[in-house]
Design an enzyme around this catalytic site. Structure first.
Site, PDB file in Angstrom:
ATOM      1  N   ASP A 106      30.863  25.742 -60.030  1.00 36.26           N
ATOM      2  CA  ASP A 106      30.065  26.371 -58.693  1.00 36.26           C
ATOM      3  C   ASP A 106      29.720  25.129 -57.944  1.00 36.26           C
ATOM      4  O   ASP A 106      28.521  24.877 -57.557  1.00 36.26           O
ATOM      5  CB  ASP A 106      28.915  27.151 -59.176  1.00 36.26           C
ATOM      6  CG  ASP A 106      29.385  28.345 -60.124  1.00 36.26           C
ATOM      7  OD1 ASP A 106      30.314  28.854 -59.954  1.00 36.26           O
ATOM      8  OD2 ASP A 106      28.560  28.385 -61.007  1.00 36.26           O
ATOM      9  N   GLU A 118      31.040  37.457 -54.258  1.00 37.63           N
ATOM     10  CA  GLU A 118      29.950  36.447 -54.548  1.00 37.63           C
ATOM     11  C   GLU A 118      30.549  35.121 -54.049  1.00 37.63           C
ATOM     12  O   GLU A 118      31.437  34.953 -53.498  1.00 37.63           O
ATOM     13  CB  GLU A 118      29.778  36.281 -56.020  1.00 37.63           C
ATOM     14  CG  GLU A 118      31.087  35.741 -57.132  1.00 37.63           C
ATOM     15  CD  GLU A 118      31.024  35.818 -58.483  1.00 37.63           C
ATOM     16  OE1 GLU A 118      29.905  35.960 -58.929  1.00 37.63           O
ATOM     17  OE2 GLU A 118      31.853  35.326 -59.107  1.00 37.63           O
TER      18      GLU A 118
HETATM   19  O1  FUB Z   1      28.244  30.515 -62.683  1.00 35.23           O
HETATM   20  C1  FUB Z   1      27.857  31.582 -62.915  1.00 35.23           C
HETATM   21  C2  FUB Z   1      28.557  32.680 -61.724  1.00 35.23           C
HETATM   22  O2  FUB Z   1      29.895  32.456 -61.992  1.00 35.23           O
HETATM   23  C3  FUB Z   1      28.338  32.052 -60.486  1.00 35.23           C
HETATM   24  O3  FUB Z   1      26.811  32.229 -59.997  1.00 35.23           O
HETATM   25  C4  FUB Z   1      29.244  32.813 -59.574  1.00 35.23           C
HETATM   26  O4  FUB Z   1      29.567  32.477 -58.584  1.00 35.23           O
HETATM   27  C5  FUB Z   1      30.459  32.461 -60.724  1.00 35.23           C
HETATM   28  O5  FUB Z   1      31.152  31.221 -60.396  1.00 35.23           O
END
Ligand code: FUB
Length: 342
Positions: free
Chosen positions: A32, A242
């Site tokens: 991320d 997301e």
């Molecule tokens: O790293 C945890 C979660 O996985 C992140 O918040 C999302 O964007 C995905 O990458």
């Protein structure tokens, strides 16, 4: 259909692949990556993946991270430095578990680290911590940002100096469980489950002058197709899941994001930070591993995308960050990036 695609993608992680670029570091697992330039140096604010032994599920419980380490480098391709712990879950008074994807911003001599973590009731909120140093250590505020919810804060400072936070994520990110400002712990585990209605939107809020709270209301980030119609819940190849990011190019606002269970990075363009944004297409094909999460940054007249995959571990919850150039066509559209070469 979504479940089948998820299964196919998980199977991909066992294949041997050739990759477009190499992991930036291998000492720890990182994911991320939110990248910024502060004082002519590149800083990456990533998640720190660890093997916590938590079984994998659609809530993302296997992403059970406990602290952050910031990475820095003088130039793309230069030496990458991993800094000491910047913030730990144990030092956040209101936190329960799962320190997910962070981002950072700078204003008037202070660096602000924004982070999602579940509170003691297991509800994701977004917190903020401050430091005089871009790599920390950061000190967390005693409470989460008032009105904050869900995950994946992405900070964008416009040319007029105003800073905005884009945030949200469905499934394990819990966005679908919020209605009229209230959280429903027994709500859907995935999305709104209203297939033919507009998909759930990412959120955007302007930051107040002190960068510690939202200035005014939280708005929906509307993504429309080229006919002006909102993308629908059933449109898993295109709708927001997301990992939001915002950048500005030639006066236009590029909202980029992950389609989650279909594993693409997609983008939509608007005329101001609030949108609406018109869907343009995907610009990165699936990486190795289930999750896709990125940031986009201009460094000395070239644009780069920071992203992650699972090259080092082959495990979806133990990721490594990477960077590669992002190229555009003359009309401003983004060229497709193929992260796996074979
Ligand atoms: O790293 C945890 C979660 O996985 C992140 O918040 C999302 O964007 C995905 O990458």
């Amino acid at each position: 259909q979504a479940a089948n695609k998820t299964a196919e993608k998980s199977a991909d992680t066992t294949k041997k692949s050739k990759y477009l670029s190499a992991p930036l570091i291998s000492e720890i697992y990182t994911a991320d990556p939110s990248a910024h330039v502060f004082n002519d140096k590149i800083y990456i604010y990533p998640s720190h993946d660890v093997e916590a032994g938590t079984p994998e599920n659609d809530n993302g419980d296997h992403f059970d991270m406990r602290d952050y380490h910031i990475l820095s480098m003088d130039s793309i391709g230069g030496k990458v430095t991993k800094h000491e712990v910047a913030l730990s879950v144990k030092d956040i008074p209101w936190a329960g578990r799962q320190l997910w994807a962070p981002d950072a911003a700078y204003k008037n001599g202070t660096y602000y680290l924004y982070f999602p973590v579940k509170d003691k009731q297991d509800v994701f909120r977004i917190g903020v911590a401050t430091s005089k140093n871009p790599v920390g250590p950061f000190k967390a505020e005693p409470e989460p940002i008032k009105g904050s919810l869900s995950i994946d804060p992405a900070m964008f400072t416009d040319t007029d100096g105003s800073t905005y936070m884009y945030f949200g994520g469905i499934w394990g990110g819990q966005l679908q469980r919020w209605k009229d400002g209230k959280y429903d712990a027994n709500g859907s585990k995935t999305d709104s489950q209203k297939e033919n209605e507009p998909a759930l939107s990412a959120k955007v809020a302007k930051m107040s002058g002190d960068m510690l709270s939202f200035d005014g209301e939280i708005k929906d980030v509307q993504i429309l197709d080229k006919q002006g119609k909102p993308l629908l819940t059933k449109d898993h190849d295109r709708r927001f899941f997301e990992g939001a990011w915002m950048h500005k190019y030639n006066g236009k606002y590029y909202f980029t994001y992950s389609t989650g269970d279909t594993h693409y990075l997609a983008y939509a363009i608007g005329d101001n930070p609030y949108g609406p944004f018109t869907y343009q297409g995907t610009f990165m094909n699936p990486v190795q591993g289930w999750t896709t999460h990125h940031s986009i940054l201009e460094i000395t007249d070239k644009w780069y995308i920071f992203y992650h995959d699972t090259e080092l571990s082959g495990k979806t919850h133990l990721r490594n960050v990477k960077v590669t150039e992002l190229k555009r066509n003359a009309d401003g559209t983004i060229q497709m990036i193929e992260p796996i070469l074979n």
